[in-house]
Design a protein around this motif. Structure first.
Motif, PDB file in Angstrom:
ATOM      1  N   PRO A 184      -8.871   8.961   4.468  1.00 45.29           N
ATOM      2  CA  PRO A 184      -9.646   8.065   3.596  1.00 45.29           C
ATOM      3  C   PRO A 184      -8.855   7.533   2.407  1.00 45.29           C
ATOM      4  CG  PRO A 184     -10.966   9.972   4.217  1.00 45.29           C
ATOM      5  CD  PRO A 184      -9.565  10.244   4.696  1.00 45.29           C
ATOM      6  N   VAL A 185      -7.972   8.356   1.853  1.00 46.64           N
ATOM      7  CA  VAL A 185      -7.174   7.910   0.700  1.00 46.64           C
ATOM      8  C   VAL A 185      -6.235   6.793   1.123  1.00 46.64           C
ATOM      9  CG1 VAL A 185      -5.460   8.593  -1.005  1.00 46.64           C
ATOM     10  CG2 VAL A 185      -7.339  10.151  -0.440  1.00 46.64           C
ATOM     11  N   LEU A 186      -5.559   6.981   2.264  1.00 40.91           N
ATOM     12  CA  LEU A 186      -4.644   5.955   2.749  1.00 40.91           C
ATOM     13  C   LEU A 186      -5.402   4.691   3.152  1.00 40.91           C
ATOM     14  CD1 LEU A 186      -2.182   8.082   4.940  1.00 40.91           C
ATOM     15  CD2 LEU A 186      -1.929   7.338   2.556  1.00 40.91           C
ATOM     16  N   ALA A 187      -6.578   4.884   3.768  1.00 40.99           N
ATOM     17  CA  ALA A 187      -7.387   3.727   4.157  1.00 40.99           C
ATOM     18  C   ALA A 187      -7.787   2.912   2.935  1.00 40.99           C
ATOM     19  CB  ALA A 187      -8.621   4.183   4.919  1.00 40.99           C
ATOM     20  N   ALA A 188      -8.143   3.591   1.838  1.00 43.88           N
ATOM     21  CA  ALA A 188      -8.518   2.891   0.607  1.00 43.88           C
ATOM     22  C   ALA A 188      -7.332   2.114   0.045  1.00 43.88           C
ATOM     23  CB  ALA A 188      -9.039   3.890  -0.421  1.00 43.88           C
ATOM     24  N   GLN A 189      -6.127   2.700   0.114  1.00 45.72           N
ATOM     25  CA  GLN A 189      -4.925   2.004  -0.368  1.00 45.72           C
ATOM     26  C   GLN A 189      -4.677   0.736   0.441  1.00 45.72           C
ATOM     27  OE1 GLN A 189      -2.676   6.266  -1.332  1.00 45.72           O
ATOM     28  NE2 GLN A 189      -1.467   4.581  -0.471  1.00 45.72           N
ATOM     29  N   VAL A 190      -4.883   0.845   1.746  1.00 47.49           N
ATOM     30  CA  VAL A 190      -4.673  -0.317   2.614  1.00 47.49           C
ATOM     31  C   VAL A 190      -5.695  -1.405   2.294  1.00 47.49           C
ATOM     32  CG1 VAL A 190      -4.771  -1.144   5.005  1.00 47.49           C
ATOM     33  CG2 VAL A 190      -3.607   1.012   4.466  1.00 47.49           C
ATOM     34  N   GLN A 191      -6.969  -1.033   2.132  1.00 45.73           N
ATOM     35  CA  GLN A 191      -8.006  -2.016   1.829  1.00 45.73           C
ATOM     36  C   GLN A 191      -7.735  -2.722   0.500  1.00 45.73           C
ATOM     37  OE1 GLN A 191     -10.191  -3.220   3.711  1.00 45.73           O
ATOM     38  NE2 GLN A 191     -10.313  -1.750   5.389  1.00 45.73           N
ATOM     39  N   GLN A 192      -7.256  -1.969  -0.490  1.00 47.35           N
ATOM     40  CA  GLN A 192      -6.931  -2.576  -1.784  1.00 47.35           C
ATOM     41  C   GLN A 192      -5.799  -3.581  -1.644  1.00 47.35           C
ATOM     42  OE1 GLN A 192      -6.114   0.730  -4.385  1.00 47.35           O
ATOM     43  NE2 GLN A 192      -8.262   1.387  -4.463  1.00 47.35           N
ATOM     44  N   ALA A 250       0.814  -1.219   0.000  1.00 46.95           N
ATOM     45  CA  ALA A 250       0.000   0.000   0.000  1.00 46.95           C
ATOM     46  C   ALA A 250       0.847   1.267   0.000  1.00 46.95           C
ATOM     47  CB  ALA A 250      -0.929  -0.002   1.221  1.00 46.95           C
ATOM     48  N   GLY A 251       2.151   1.129   0.263  1.00 47.65           N
ATOM     49  CA  GLY A 251       3.017   2.300   0.325  1.00 47.65           C
ATOM     50  C   GLY A 251       2.753   3.177   1.532  1.00 47.65           C
ATOM     51  N   VAL A 252       2.384   2.536   2.655  1.00 48.25           N
ATOM     52  CA  VAL A 252       2.092   3.286   3.881  1.00 48.25           C
ATOM     53  C   VAL A 252       2.875   2.666   5.025  1.00 48.25           C
ATOM     54  CG1 VAL A 252      -0.234   3.895   3.095  1.00 48.25           C
ATOM     55  CG2 VAL A 252       0.098   1.838   4.495  1.00 48.25           C
ATOM     56  N   SER A 253       2.805   3.293   6.190  1.00 51.67           N
ATOM     57  CA  SER A 253       3.517   2.767   7.356  1.00 51.67           C
ATOM     58  C   SER A 253       2.755   1.599   7.980  1.00 51.67           C
ATOM     59  CB  SER A 253       3.680   3.868   8.406  1.00 51.67           C
ATOM     60  OG  SER A 253       2.412   4.205   8.962  1.00 51.67           O
ATOM     61  N   LYS A 300       2.063   1.341  11.057  1.00 49.39           N
ATOM     62  CA  LYS A 300       1.102   1.902  12.006  1.00 49.39           C
ATOM     63  C   LYS A 300      -0.224   2.223  11.319  1.00 49.39           C
ATOM     64  CE  LYS A 300       0.536   5.534  15.467  1.00 49.39           C
ATOM     65  NZ  LYS A 300       1.158   6.677  16.155  1.00 49.39           N
ATOM     66  N   THR A 301      -0.147   2.733  10.085  1.00 49.23           N
ATOM     67  CA  THR A 301      -1.379   3.050   9.350  1.00 49.23           C
ATOM     68  C   THR A 301      -2.176   1.794   9.053  1.00 49.23           C
ATOM     69  OG1 THR A 301      -0.386   5.012   8.353  1.00 49.23           O
ATOM     70  CG2 THR A 301      -2.285   4.073   7.227  1.00 49.23           C
ATOM     71  N   VAL A 302      -1.490   0.710   8.650  1.00 49.29           N
ATOM     72  CA  VAL A 302      -2.170  -0.555   8.401  1.00 49.29           C
ATOM     73  C   VAL A 302      -2.854  -1.048   9.677  1.00 49.29           C
ATOM     74  CG1 VAL A 302      -1.884  -2.977   7.762  1.00 49.29           C
ATOM     75  CG2 VAL A 302      -0.604  -1.205   6.541  1.00 49.29           C
ATOM     76  N   SER A 303      -2.147  -0.979  10.786  1.00 47.47           N
ATOM     77  CA  SER A 303      -2.692  -1.422  12.061  1.00 47.47           C
ATOM     78  C   SER A 303      -3.959  -0.650  12.413  1.00 47.47           C
ATOM     79  CB  SER A 303      -1.661  -1.251  13.171  1.00 47.47           C
ATOM     80  OG  SER A 303      -2.202  -1.617  14.424  1.00 47.47           O
ATOM     81  N   ARG A 304      -3.930   0.660  12.191  1.00 49.22           N
ATOM     82  CA  ARG A 304      -5.093   1.488  12.512  1.00 49.22           C
ATOM     83  C   ARG A 304      -6.292   1.123  11.631  1.00 49.22           C
ATOM     84  NH1 ARG A 304      -3.091   7.391  11.918  1.00 49.22           N
ATOM     85  NH2 ARG A 304      -5.221   7.883  12.625  1.00 49.22           N
ATOM     86  N   VAL A 305      -6.048   0.851  10.364  1.00 47.78           N
ATOM     87  CA  VAL A 305      -7.135   0.474   9.452  1.00 47.78           C
ATOM     88  C   VAL A 305      -7.702  -0.888   9.844  1.00 47.78           C
ATOM     89  CG1 VAL A 305      -7.714  -0.141   7.078  1.00 47.78           C
ATOM     90  CG2 VAL A 305      -6.256   1.846   7.538  1.00 47.78           C
ATOM     91  N   VAL A 306      -6.819  -1.852  10.094  1.00 46.07           N
ATOM     92  CA  VAL A 306      -7.250  -3.206  10.433  1.00 46.07           C
ATOM     93  C   VAL A 306      -8.067  -3.219  11.715  1.00 46.07           C
ATOM     94  CG1 VAL A 306      -6.394  -5.440  11.247  1.00 46.07           C
ATOM     95  CG2 VAL A 306      -5.424  -4.412   9.187  1.00 46.07           C
ATOM     96  N   ASN A 307      -7.728  -2.348  12.658  1.00 45.50           N
ATOM     97  CA  ASN A 307      -8.424  -2.315  13.940  1.00 45.50           C
ATOM     98  C   ASN A 307      -9.631  -1.389  13.944  1.00 45.50           C
ATOM     99  OD1 ASN A 307      -6.912  -4.099  15.899  1.00 45.50           O
ATOM    100  ND2 ASN A 307      -5.225  -2.877  15.083  1.00 45.50           N
ATOM    101  N   GLY A 308     -10.007  -0.890  12.758  1.00 46.98           N
ATOM    102  CA  GLY A 308     -11.252  -0.162  12.620  1.00 46.98           C
ATOM    103  C   GLY A 308     -11.236   1.282  13.084  1.00 46.98           C
ATOM    104  N   GLU A 309     -10.068   1.889  13.214  1.00 46.27           N
ATOM    105  CA  GLU A 309     -10.016   3.291  13.611  1.00 46.27           C
ATOM    106  C   GLU A 309     -10.522   4.166  12.466  1.00 46.27           C
ATOM    107  OE1 GLU A 309      -6.403   4.638  15.388  1.00 46.27           O
ATOM    108  OE2 GLU A 309      -6.009   2.715  16.370  1.00 46.27           O
ATOM    109  N   VAL A 310     -11.333   5.158  12.794  1.00 46.01           N
ATOM    110  CA  VAL A 310     -12.015   5.960  11.774  1.00 46.01           C
ATOM    111  C   VAL A 310     -11.282   7.276  11.471  1.00 46.01           C
ATOM    112  CG1 VAL A 310     -14.261   4.979  12.344  1.00 46.01           C
ATOM    113  CG2 VAL A 310     -13.480   7.043  13.535  1.00 46.01           C
ATOM    114  N   THR A 311     -10.160   7.514  12.128  1.00 42.03           N
ATOM    115  CA  THR A 311      -9.455   8.780  11.926  1.00 42.03           C
ATOM    116  C   THR A 311      -8.378   8.694  10.847  1.00 42.03           C
ATOM    117  OG1 THR A 311      -7.939   8.185  13.732  1.00 42.03           O
ATOM    118  CG2 THR A 311      -9.879   9.506  14.301  1.00 42.03           C
ATOM    119  N   VAL A 312      -8.271   7.536  10.189  1.00 43.13           N
ATOM    120  CA  VAL A 312      -7.258   7.383   9.135  1.00 43.13           C
ATOM    121  C   VAL A 312      -7.689   8.159   7.893  1.00 43.13           C
ATOM    122  CG1 VAL A 312      -5.993   5.728   7.711  1.00 43.13           C
ATOM    123  CG2 VAL A 312      -6.688   5.104  10.039  1.00 43.13           C
TER     124      VAL A 312
END
Length: 350
Positions: free
Chosen positions: A35-43, A16-19, A21-33
């Motif tokens: 949106p663009v980075l969250a979409a990259q992680v989900q993809q 995803a080209g992210v840290s 920590k960002t992946v961890s936040r997305v996986v654990n359902g944090e809503v403050t990530v």
């Protein structure tokens, strides 16, 4: 051919080209990530078929929560249990919690085995419809921070919240209803007498007879009918008696179903009055439709789940009993008058 290595959060982060920590936040359902980075992680998660390791996540959590609860019911295939299960699941899902479910089958050994199994899986709490009159073993199986809530039946030997139906009152109302329509020989068909709810419903039946000045006839009382087939056989036997009943009170939905089958076989479904405890699917479509004392399993499940989550969140107040009222639904079968031939004591010809 060797197995493909299971993708890790580091793999997702690189894709995803992210840290991390960002992946961890997305996986654990944090809503403050972002949106663009969250979409990259989900993809990246979808492309790599990544699956979150809940066990590892639990070890890292400071509160040691697994975001799961256990639900132990008599039989999840029974319509009452199924409705209760669904309402617990809806409450849990709203909190992001999964429900582990098992059927106890009125087996004390299975009760202990499933409690132990779900405890080993570190369920955050447990809702249980107890099988026996002693749940003191839960004090050794469950930790202090894993609360228990009893549903449908009270627990014994351990302090805990309980969500219960007004069984005695509902059964009294059912029998009183038959008396009010002129019946004097009213049979009782019940579940295992060792079950607290069956004893309470029998108690309500006796209370209504006593209120009307009627003596219970031992030959018109049958316990331990835990299946529709047993109930059907018991009803067939009742109408071989020299003085058969003119009305029936059935104290559990499977017993009612077996009773309906027997009455139809005997062609007495329009002759013998019937009130059942617990509603069941299609009861309103039969001819005559079946009068029931309905419980509210959805409210019972919702109340039990909310009580459990309050305890999980740290509520230290003393245990409470939550009483969920029953409702009489008059549909026709319970309003039939006494048959003159049955009232005269003439048995059915088969």
């Amino acid at each position: 051919m060797g197995r493909t290595a299971r993708p890790t959060m580091n793999d997702v982060a690189r894709a995803a080209g992210v840290s991390l920590k960002t992946v961890s936040r997305v996986v654990n359902g944090e809503v403050t990530v972002n949106p663009v980075l969250a979409a990259q992680v989900q993809q990246a998660i979808e492309a790599l078929h990544y699956r979150h390791d809940i066990g590892a996540s639990t070890l890292r959590r400071s509160d040691r929560r697994t975001e799961t609860i256990a639900l132990l019911l008599e039989d999840v295939g029974n319509p009452f249990s199924a409705a209760l299960h669904r309402s617990v699941e809806d409450e849990a899902r709203a909190r992001g919690v999964q429900v582990l479910t098992g059927s106890l089958d009125e087996d004390p050994q299975r009760e202990r085995e499933l409690v132990r199994a779900f405890t080993m899986r570190r369920a955050d709490g447990m809702i249980i419809a107890p099988v026996t009159d002693d749940q003191s073993f839960l004090s050794t199986e469950m930790h202090d921070d894993n609360p228990v809530v009893f549903v449908d039946r009270p627990g014994h030997g351990i302090p805990a919240d309980a969500v219960l139906a007004t069984n005695v009152l509902g059964a009294t109302e059912a029998t009183r209803h038959l008396v009010a329509h002129g019946h004097r020989r009213i049979a009782y068909l019940g579940d295992y007498i060792r079950i607290s709810t069956a004893r309470q419903r029998h108690q309500g039946y006796l209370a209504a007879l006593a209120e009307a000045g009627l003596e219970p006839e031992p030959g018109l009382v049958t316990h331990d009918l835990h299946t529709a087939a047993l109930a059907e056989s018991a009803v067939m036997a009742l109408f071989h008696r020299p003085q058969p009943p003119t009305a029936l009170f059935t104290s559990q939905n499977l017993v009612t179903i077996g009773t309906v089958r027997a009455l139809r076989r005997l062609q007495l479904h329009r002759t013998v009055a019937l009130v059942g405890f617990d509603d069941f699917p299609l009861a309103d479509l039969l001819e005559p439709a079946v009068t029931v004392v309905a419980q509210d399993p959805a409210t019972m499940g919702r109340t039990a789940a909310r009580a459990l989550f309050r305890r999980i969140d740290g509520d230290p107040s003393p245990p409470q009993e939550h009483w969920i009222p029953t409702t009489m639904i008059r549909r026709g079968s319970g309003e039939l008058p006494p048959s003159p031939s049955l009232a005269a004591g003439r048995p059915t010809r088969l």
